[in-house]
Scaffold this motif. Structure first.
Motif, PDB file in Angstrom:
ATOM      1  N   VAL A   8       0.880  -1.179   0.000  1.00 64.92           N
ATOM      2  CA  VAL A   8       0.000   0.000   0.000  1.00 64.92           C
ATOM      3  C   VAL A   8       0.914   1.224   0.000  1.00 64.92           C
ATOM      4  CG1 VAL A   8      -1.847   1.229   1.195  1.00 64.92           C
ATOM      5  CG2 VAL A   8      -1.748  -1.291   1.295  1.00 64.92           C
ATOM      6  N   ILE A   9       0.905   1.947  -1.101  1.00 63.36           N
ATOM      7  CA  ILE A   9       1.849   3.046  -1.312  1.00 63.36           C
ATOM      8  C   ILE A   9       1.198   4.401  -1.028  1.00 63.36           C
ATOM      9  CG2 ILE A   9       3.340   4.199  -3.003  1.00 63.36           C
ATOM     10  CD1 ILE A   9       3.432   1.507  -4.532  1.00 63.36           C
ATOM     11  N   ASP A  10       1.762   5.121  -0.073  1.00 60.22           N
ATOM     12  CA  ASP A  10       1.452   6.532   0.217  1.00 60.22           C
ATOM     13  C   ASP A  10      -0.013   6.832   0.533  1.00 60.22           C
ATOM     14  OD1 ASP A  10       4.082   7.326   0.041  1.00 60.22           O
ATOM     15  OD2 ASP A  10       3.958   7.856  -2.079  1.00 60.22           O
ATOM     16  N   MET A  11      -0.744   5.858   1.045  1.00 60.57           N
ATOM     17  CA  MET A  11      -2.155   6.105   1.365  1.00 60.57           C
ATOM     18  C   MET A  11      -2.353   6.672   2.771  1.00 60.57           C
ATOM     19  SD  MET A  11      -3.858   5.598  -1.395  1.00 60.57           S
ATOM     20  CE  MET A  11      -5.550   5.606  -0.796  1.00 60.57           C
ATOM     21  N   ILE A  12      -1.332   6.620   3.612  1.00 63.98           N
ATOM     22  CA  ILE A  12      -1.396   7.290   4.909  1.00 63.98           C
ATOM     23  C   ILE A  12      -0.990   8.727   4.605  1.00 63.98           C
ATOM     24  CG2 ILE A  12      -0.616   7.311   7.308  1.00 63.98           C
ATOM     25  CD1 ILE A  12      -2.141   4.730   6.381  1.00 63.98           C
ATOM     26  N   ASN A  13      -1.988   9.559   4.384  1.00 67.44           N
ATOM     27  CA  ASN A  13      -1.773  10.820   3.699  1.00 67.44           C
ATOM     28  C   ASN A  13      -2.681  11.904   4.268  1.00 67.44           C
ATOM     29  OD1 ASN A  13      -1.649  12.804   1.545  1.00 67.44           O
ATOM     30  ND2 ASN A  13      -0.939  11.162   0.211  1.00 67.44           N
ATOM     31  N   THR A  14      -2.137  13.079   4.496  1.00 72.49           N
ATOM     32  CA  THR A  14      -2.938  14.209   4.964  1.00 72.49           C
ATOM     33  C   THR A  14      -3.596  14.960   3.806  1.00 72.49           C
ATOM     34  OG1 THR A  14      -1.074  15.745   4.856  1.00 72.49           O
ATOM     35  CG2 THR A  14      -1.423  14.579   6.964  1.00 72.49           C
ATOM     36  N   TYR A  15      -3.121  14.728   2.600  1.00 69.05           N
ATOM     37  CA  TYR A  15      -3.590  15.426   1.399  1.00 69.05           C
ATOM     38  C   TYR A  15      -3.428  16.933   1.538  1.00 69.05           C
ATOM     39  CZ  TYR A  15      -5.173  10.849   0.101  1.00 69.05           C
ATOM     40  OH  TYR A  15      -5.198   9.513  -0.204  1.00 69.05           O
ATOM     41  N   GLU A  16      -2.305  17.317   2.127  1.00 63.49           N
ATOM     42  CA  GLU A  16      -1.941  18.734   2.245  1.00 63.49           C
ATOM     43  C   GLU A  16      -0.701  19.002   1.405  1.00 63.49           C
ATOM     44  OE1 GLU A  16      -1.451  18.971   6.515  1.00 63.49           O
ATOM     45  OE2 GLU A  16      -3.461  19.809   6.723  1.00 63.49           O
ATOM     46  N   HIS A  17      -0.704  18.536   0.178  1.00 66.47           N
ATOM     47  CA  HIS A  17       0.459  18.683  -0.681  1.00 66.47           C
ATOM     48  C   HIS A  17       0.024  19.131  -2.074  1.00 66.47           C
ATOM     49  CE1 HIS A  17      -0.696  14.786  -2.392  1.00 66.47           C
ATOM     50  NE2 HIS A  17      -0.805  14.350  -1.151  1.00 66.47           N
ATOM     51  N   LYS A  18       1.026  19.514  -2.852  1.00 66.06           N
ATOM     52  CA  LYS A  18       0.779  19.927  -4.226  1.00 66.06           C
ATOM     53  C   LYS A  18       0.045  18.809  -4.957  1.00 66.06           C
ATOM     54  CE  LYS A  18       3.189  21.194  -8.421  1.00 66.06           C
ATOM     55  NZ  LYS A  18       4.398  20.970  -9.178  1.00 66.06           N
ATOM     56  N   ASP A  19      -0.905  19.139  -5.750  1.00 66.11           N
ATOM     57  CA  ASP A  19      -1.696  18.208  -6.560  1.00 66.11           C
ATOM     58  C   ASP A  19      -2.704  17.384  -5.751  1.00 66.11           C
ATOM     59  OD1 ASP A  19      -0.443  19.004  -8.917  1.00 66.11           O
ATOM     60  OD2 ASP A  19       1.147  17.513  -8.696  1.00 66.11           O
ATOM     61  N   ALA A  20      -2.843  17.653  -4.466  1.00 69.54           N
ATOM     62  CA  ALA A  20      -3.778  16.871  -3.643  1.00 69.54           C
ATOM     63  C   ALA A  20      -5.209  16.990  -4.157  1.00 69.54           C
ATOM     64  CB  ALA A  20      -3.700  17.301  -2.183  1.00 69.54           C
ATOM     65  N   GLU A  21      -5.609  18.168  -4.573  1.00 67.13           N
ATOM     66  CA  GLU A  21      -6.986  18.337  -5.051  1.00 67.13           C
ATOM     67  C   GLU A  21      -7.253  17.503  -6.310  1.00 67.13           C
ATOM     68  OE1 GLU A  21      -9.522  19.708  -3.377  1.00 67.13           O
ATOM     69  OE2 GLU A  21      -8.025  19.971  -1.800  1.00 67.13           O
ATOM     70  N   LEU A  22      -6.237  17.325  -7.128  1.00 64.52           N
ATOM     71  CA  LEU A  22      -6.384  16.468  -8.306  1.00 64.52           C
ATOM     72  C   LEU A  22      -6.388  14.987  -7.923  1.00 64.52           C
ATOM     73  CD1 LEU A  22      -3.915  18.293 -10.739  1.00 64.52           C
ATOM     74  CD2 LEU A  22      -6.429  18.333 -10.821  1.00 64.52           C
ATOM     75  N   LEU A  23      -5.672  14.650  -6.872  1.00 64.52           N
ATOM     76  CA  LEU A  23      -5.521  13.254  -6.442  1.00 64.52           C
ATOM     77  C   LEU A  23      -6.719  12.751  -5.645  1.00 64.52           C
ATOM     78  CD1 LEU A  23      -3.683  10.768  -6.253  1.00 64.52           C
ATOM     79  CD2 LEU A  23      -2.551  11.858  -4.301  1.00 64.52           C
ATOM     80  N   LEU A  24      -7.354  13.609  -4.891  1.00 65.62           N
ATOM     81  CA  LEU A  24      -8.432  13.193  -3.985  1.00 65.62           C
ATOM     82  C   LEU A  24      -9.553  12.387  -4.647  1.00 65.62           C
ATOM     83  CD1 LEU A  24      -8.585  16.247  -1.621  1.00 65.62           C
ATOM     84  CD2 LEU A  24      -8.355  13.859  -0.902  1.00 65.62           C
ATOM     85  N   PRO A  25     -10.110  12.800  -5.778  1.00 64.24           N
ATOM     86  CA  PRO A  25     -11.180  11.989  -6.380  1.00 64.24           C
ATOM     87  C   PRO A  25     -10.706  10.587  -6.768  1.00 64.24           C
ATOM     88  CG  PRO A  25     -11.132  14.178  -7.371  1.00 64.24           C
ATOM     89  CD  PRO A  25      -9.906  14.056  -6.516  1.00 64.24           C
TER      90      PRO A  25
END
Length: 178
Positions: A8-25
Motif C-alpha cells: 500500500v503506497i502513500d495512502m497514509i496521507n494528509t492530502y496537504e500537498h501539491k496536486d492533492a486536489e487532483l488526487l483526492l477523487p
C-alpha cells in the motif's frame, strides 16, 4: 520463493500537498479496491506492507504519520486503510518503495517474489516502484481499480508501460490471485 505481498503506497496521507486536489477523487475511487485487497490479504495470511512517504518529517514514525493523517480533514480516506497489528511499514523518502529502504531485504526474508502494488500515484510512485520491482526480478500485479492518479492520461500510459515494458499483470482488485 513463491510468495506474494500486498503493498500500500502513500495512502497514509494528509492530502496537504501539491496536486492533492487532483488526487483526492482518484484516491476515493481506489479506496474500495484497496480495502477489499487488504481484507483478502489479511484473511489469507499474505504480508501487508505499507510503504509511505514521511512527508519530510524525519523524526516521525508510522504511528505519528497515521495519527497526523487521521487528524486531518481527509481522515475518511485513511481510516479504512489503518494498518493492523500484523502490518509492516516502510518509510520512504522518494518515489520508489525500494529507494534507500530496507524493502528488498524484507521481501527476501519473507520469501516474497511477487508484489501487488496499490496506492498512489499511479504515474509516479506506483510506476517507479513497479520498475524497481521488475529490475529485482519480482513479479508485479497492479489492480487498476486500486491505484489513484493525479493525471488520468499519464496513469493510463503508466499502466501500459508497466504491462508492456515490465511484464506487470494489470488487472482488477477482485481478480488478484495470491
Amino acid at each position: 520463493m513463491t510468495g506474494s505481498a500486498l503493498i500500500v503506497i502513500d495512502m497514509i496521507n494528509t492530502y496537504e500537498h501539491k496536486d492533492a486536489e487532483l488526487l483526492l477523487p482518484a484516491a476515493e475511487a481506489a479506496l474500495p479496491g484497496i480495502v477489499s485487497l487488504l481484507d483478502r490479504a489479511r484473511a489469507a495470511g499474505i504480508p501487508v506492507i505499507y510503504a509511505n512517504d514521511n512527508w519530510g518529517q524525519w523524526r516521525s514514525h508510522h504511528g505519528e504519520l497515521l495519527d497526523d493523517a487521521l487528524a486531518k480533514p481527509h481522515a475518511a480516506l485513511v481510516e479504512p486503510l489503518r494498518p493492523d497489528a500484523e502490518s509492516l511499514f516502510i518509510v520512504k523518502a522518494r518515489h520508489s518503495i525500494f529507494y534507500e529502504t530496507p524493502l528488498t531485504y524484507l521481501l527476501a526474508d519473507l520469501g516474497v517474489d511477487r508484489l501487488v502494488l496499490t496506492g498512489q500515484a499511479t504515474e509516479q510512485c506506483v510506476l517507479y516502484s513497479a520498475l524497481d520491482a521488475h529490475i529485482r526480478h519480482l513479479g508485479v500485479i497492479v489492480p487498476a481499480d486500486a491505484v489513484a492518479a493525479i493525471h488520468p492520461d499519464l496513469a493510463e500510459a503508466a499502466l501500459i508501460m508497466m504491462r508492456r515494458n515490465m511484464g506487470a499483470d494489470i488487472t482488477r482488485a477482485a481478480e488478484v490471485v495470491w
